[in-house]
Design a protein around this motif. Sequence first.
Motif, PDB file in Angstrom:
ATOM      1  N   ALA A 249      45.120  32.735 -30.031  1.00 15.26           N
ATOM      2  CA  ALA A 249      45.974  33.222 -31.118  1.00 15.26           C
ATOM      3  C   ALA A 249      47.275  32.443 -31.224  1.00 15.26           C
ATOM      4  CB  ALA A 249      46.278  34.707 -30.908  1.00 15.26           C
ATOM      5  N   MET A 250      47.644  31.701 -30.170  1.00 12.61           N
ATOM      6  CA  MET A 250      48.921  30.979 -30.175  1.00 12.61           C
ATOM      7  C   MET A 250      48.763  29.485 -30.402  1.00 12.61           C
ATOM      8  SD  MET A 250      51.058  32.932 -27.144  1.00 12.61           S
ATOM      9  CE  MET A 250      49.807  32.768 -25.866  1.00 12.61           C
ATOM     10  N   ARG A 251      47.551  29.033 -30.706  1.00 14.81           N
ATOM     11  CA  ARG A 251      47.343  27.589 -30.873  1.00 14.81           C
ATOM     12  C   ARG A 251      48.148  27.029 -32.043  1.00 14.81           C
ATOM     13  NH1 ARG A 251      43.548  26.060 -27.311  1.00 14.81           N
ATOM     14  NH2 ARG A 251      41.914  27.557 -26.742  1.00 14.81           N
ATOM     15  N   GLY A 252      48.409  27.862 -33.038  1.00  8.21           N
ATOM     16  CA  GLY A 252      49.181  27.386 -34.183  1.00  8.21           C
ATOM     17  C   GLY A 252      50.684  27.479 -33.994  1.00  8.21           C
ATOM     18  N   ASN A 253      51.126  28.002 -32.858  1.00 10.29           N
ATOM     19  CA  ASN A 253      52.564  28.129 -32.596  1.00 10.29           C
ATOM     20  C   ASN A 253      53.198  26.772 -32.295  1.00 10.29           C
ATOM     21  OD1 ASN A 253      51.818  30.835 -32.630  1.00 10.29           O
ATOM     22  ND2 ASN A 253      53.260  31.391 -31.011  1.00 10.29           N
ATOM     23  N   THR A 257      57.047  28.066 -27.926  1.00 14.64           N
ATOM     24  CA  THR A 257      57.054  29.450 -28.424  1.00 14.64           C
ATOM     25  C   THR A 257      55.786  30.207 -28.019  1.00 14.64           C
ATOM     26  OG1 THR A 257      56.020  28.850 -30.536  1.00 14.64           O
ATOM     27  CG2 THR A 257      58.427  28.755 -30.410  1.00 14.64           C
ATOM     28  N   ARG A 258      55.003  29.613 -27.157  1.00 12.10           N
ATOM     29  CA  ARG A 258      53.752  30.257 -26.745  1.00 12.10           C
ATOM     30  C   ARG A 258      53.989  31.014 -25.442  1.00 12.10           C
ATOM     31  NH1 ARG A 258      50.019  24.840 -27.799  1.00 12.10           N
ATOM     32  NH2 ARG A 258      50.516  24.673 -30.039  1.00 12.10           N
ATOM     33  N   ARG A 259      53.994  32.342 -25.545  1.00 10.74           N
ATOM     34  CA  ARG A 259      54.266  33.198 -24.389  1.00 10.74           C
ATOM     35  C   ARG A 259      53.114  34.180 -24.190  1.00 10.74           C
ATOM     36  NH1 ARG A 259      58.970  33.997 -21.963  1.00 10.74           N
ATOM     37  NH2 ARG A 259      58.363  36.175 -21.618  1.00 10.74           N
ATOM     38  N   LEU A 260      52.689  34.277 -22.946  1.00  8.84           N
ATOM     39  CA  LEU A 260      51.667  35.245 -22.566  1.00  8.84           C
ATOM     40  C   LEU A 260      52.296  36.180 -21.539  1.00  8.84           C
ATOM     41  CD1 LEU A 260      48.750  36.280 -22.639  1.00  8.84           C
ATOM     42  CD2 LEU A 260      48.171  34.579 -20.904  1.00  8.84           C
ATOM     43  N   ASP A 261      52.628  37.387 -21.971  1.00  8.18           N
ATOM     44  CA  ASP A 261      53.291  38.361 -21.106  1.00  8.18           C
ATOM     45  C   ASP A 261      52.286  39.413 -20.648  1.00  8.18           C
ATOM     46  OD1 ASP A 261      55.911  37.261 -21.296  1.00  8.18           O
ATOM     47  OD2 ASP A 261      56.061  38.086 -23.320  1.00  8.18           O
ATOM     48  N   LEU A 262      52.143  39.529 -19.346  1.00 12.81           N
ATOM     49  CA  LEU A 262      51.232  40.500 -18.745  1.00 12.81           C
ATOM     50  C   LEU A 262      52.052  41.547 -18.007  1.00 12.81           C
ATOM     51  CD1 LEU A 262      48.777  37.897 -17.156  1.00 12.81           C
ATOM     52  CD2 LEU A 262      48.661  38.882 -19.451  1.00 12.81           C
ATOM     53  N   SER A 263      51.623  42.788 -18.087  1.00 17.62           N
ATOM     54  CA  SER A 263      52.354  43.851 -17.390  1.00 17.62           C
ATOM     55  C   SER A 263      51.388  44.923 -16.913  1.00 17.62           C
ATOM     56  CB  SER A 263      53.417  44.472 -18.303  1.00 17.62           C
ATOM     57  OG  SER A 263      52.818  45.099 -19.422  1.00 17.62           O
ATOM     58  N   VAL A 264      51.786  45.583 -15.827  1.00 16.96           N
ATOM     59  CA  VAL A 264      51.018  46.693 -15.263  1.00 16.96           C
ATOM     60  C   VAL A 264      51.995  47.816 -14.966  1.00 16.96           C
ATOM     61  CG1 VAL A 264      49.432  47.440 -13.457  1.00 16.96           C
ATOM     62  CG2 VAL A 264      49.434  45.057 -14.180  1.00 16.96           C
ATOM     63  N   GLY A 279      51.433  35.169 -30.792  1.00 16.00           N
ATOM     64  CA  GLY A 279      50.673  34.449 -31.805  1.00 16.00           C
ATOM     65  C   GLY A 279      50.871  34.963 -33.208  1.00 16.00           C
ATOM     66  N   SER A 280      49.855  34.723 -34.035  1.00 15.91           N
ATOM     67  CA  SER A 280      49.954  35.026 -35.465  1.00 15.91           C
ATOM     68  C   SER A 280      49.714  36.491 -35.788  1.00 15.91           C
ATOM     69  CB  SER A 280      48.940  34.168 -36.232  1.00 15.91           C
ATOM     70  OG  SER A 280      47.630  34.363 -35.706  1.00 15.91           O
ATOM     71  N   GLY A 281      49.242  37.274 -34.823  1.00 14.36           N
ATOM     72  CA  GLY A 281      49.018  38.696 -35.064  1.00 14.36           C
ATOM     73  C   GLY A 281      47.660  38.974 -35.693  1.00 14.36           C
ATOM     74  N   ILE A 282      47.393  40.246 -35.939  1.00 15.45           N
ATOM     75  CA  ILE A 282      46.115  40.689 -36.499  1.00 15.45           C
ATOM     76  C   ILE A 282      46.367  41.301 -37.870  1.00 15.45           C
ATOM     77  CG2 ILE A 282      44.174  42.297 -36.211  1.00 15.45           C
ATOM     78  CD1 ILE A 282      44.582  42.044 -33.198  1.00 15.45           C
ATOM     79  N   THR A 323      48.342  47.039 -30.200  1.00 16.61           N
ATOM     80  CA  THR A 323      49.524  47.362 -31.000  1.00 16.61           C
ATOM     81  C   THR A 323      50.122  46.059 -31.509  1.00 16.61           C
ATOM     82  OG1 THR A 323      50.934  47.336 -29.014  1.00 16.61           O
ATOM     83  CG2 THR A 323      50.061  49.476 -29.734  1.00 16.61           C
ATOM     84  N   ARG A 324      50.804  46.155 -32.647  1.00 18.19           N
ATOM     85  CA  ARG A 324      51.510  44.990 -33.180  1.00 18.19           C
ATOM     86  C   ARG A 324      52.897  44.921 -32.548  1.00 18.19           C
ATOM     87  NH1 ARG A 324      48.489  46.906 -37.563  1.00 18.19           N
ATOM     88  NH2 ARG A 324      47.103  45.308 -38.463  1.00 18.19           N
ATOM     89  N   ASN A 325      53.293  43.734 -32.145  1.00 18.38           N
ATOM     90  CA  ASN A 325      54.604  43.567 -31.517  1.00 18.38           C
ATOM     91  C   ASN A 325      55.718  43.711 -32.545  1.00 18.38           C
ATOM     92  OD1 ASN A 325      53.115  42.977 -29.241  1.00 18.38           O
ATOM     93  ND2 ASN A 325      53.381  40.755 -29.420  1.00 18.38           N
ATOM     94  N   ASP A 326      56.912  44.049 -32.060  1.00 20.47           N
ATOM     95  CA  ASP A 326      58.068  44.083 -32.954  1.00 20.47           C
ATOM     96  C   ASP A 326      58.341  42.692 -33.514  1.00 20.47           C
ATOM     97  OD1 ASP A 326      58.388  46.772 -32.512  1.00 20.47           O
ATOM     98  OD2 ASP A 326      59.781  46.496 -30.841  1.00 20.47           O
ATOM     99  N   GLY A 327      58.143  41.692 -32.663  1.00 21.08           N
ATOM    100  CA  GLY A 327      58.255  40.309 -33.114  1.00 21.08           C
ATOM    101  C   GLY A 327      56.870  39.768 -33.418  1.00 21.08           C
ATOM    102  N   PRO A 328      56.654  38.474 -33.263  1.00 19.85           N
ATOM    103  CA  PRO A 328      55.329  37.909 -33.532  1.00 19.85           C
ATOM    104  C   PRO A 328      54.323  38.303 -32.453  1.00 19.85           C
ATOM    105  CG  PRO A 328      56.794  36.231 -32.642  1.00 19.85           C
ATOM    106  CD  PRO A 328      57.642  37.442 -32.897  1.00 19.85           C
ATOM    107  N   GLY A 329      53.057  38.343 -32.847  1.00 15.66           N
ATOM    108  CA  GLY A 329      52.003  38.539 -31.866  1.00 15.66           C
ATOM    109  C   GLY A 329      51.455  39.946 -31.761  1.00 15.66           C
ATOM    110  N   THR A 330      50.563  40.101 -30.794  1.00  9.82           N
ATOM    111  CA  THR A 330      49.808  41.333 -30.601  1.00  9.82           C
ATOM    112  C   THR A 330      49.743  41.668 -29.122  1.00  9.82           C
ATOM    113  OG1 THR A 330      48.424  40.699 -32.491  1.00  9.82           O
ATOM    114  CG2 THR A 330      47.588  42.458 -31.081  1.00  9.82           C
TER     115      THR A 330
END
Length: 353
Positions: A249-253, A257-264, A279-282, A323-330
């Motif tokens: 989803a971030m290939r077009g970024n 600006t390509r961030r992959l945030d993981l959380s538990v 990324g570009s979102g859904i 969920t859709r992020n407040d900023g870009p991405g999903t």
Amino acid sequence: MSPETLDALGVCAATLDLAQGRVLWRAPSFERLAGGRDDSVADLCRRLGGLQALLDGDAAVRTVACEGRPLEARRIALDDGRVVLRLDDRHGEAQARQRHLEDREQLLFTSRLLSIGEMATTLAHEINQPIGAAANLLRGSVMRLQRGDLDADGRNGLLQALQRATEQVLFASRVIARIREYTHSHTPKRTPIDVAALLRACVGLLDWETEREGVRVDLQAPAEPLWILADETMLQQLFVNLMRNAIDAMRGNAPGTRRLDLSVRVEGSQVEATVCDSGSGISEEAEQTLFVPFVSTKPTGTGIGLNICRSFVELHQGRLWFTRNDGPGTSFHAALPLMSANEVSAIKKEKTP
């Protein structure tokens, strides 16, 4: 109680006055099973062979015959001298049960054929993940060898890359074995798993891909383990699929600006793991078919990745949503039942020889 009420309750019965030799009332289902409407006990006995012996004898249950069809007749004496006669078509019930079993076997057989037909597509998709990771690791190893400037750290890094490639090939082998088992059983092999540790392992499996794509990866997790009872292969495949989807989803970024945030984290009685991209979102249109198999927005996508992910989560009594992020991405969220420390200890003790 009226015959209609008895019939609605599924009771095939009639009330007899033996002193007067009369059939006082009967449920419509009794008439249907007995093959007619008789107002006298004598006529009813002629219709149902063996009924007279039941009414005259001490036994409460006897097999009677109606036009050659065996029926189970049960006599229930009432306090006022009347008798309730109940009929059951055990032979008909047995035939219905047999038809039900045959229909169920046919349905299972048809389902098995459909599953086998889908295995080819599923197998191709699932083994593409570990084989692709192994290819990346081996490609990087070849590049290091070609440079020829391996110091001690470089040799250690090369050894680690080759070990990871081996792990990925073995992982693909386990995927194939699991799909083979799928045709026999849907029960996963569950063991206590630390979700954060599993996510770290998945990050390690994809580090060559994230480095190549310029993706910055960040994992936020508590220091103490958060345990779930799960099939490790399924859960690893789940998170690898979600992370690779995020990378796609971030290939077009733009670079940087390509961030992959993981959380538990713990949410009530569940562990919630989140895979968040920039990324570009859904789109709303894509959302309608997001988990529908064989529907994909990717030019070369199979459309079964997220469907598989959701199946894996639901097999573990969990839930997968986005969920859709407040900023870009999903952000994709997987919530799975949290194990207590006592439960983990008890299971580990059971498996200790």
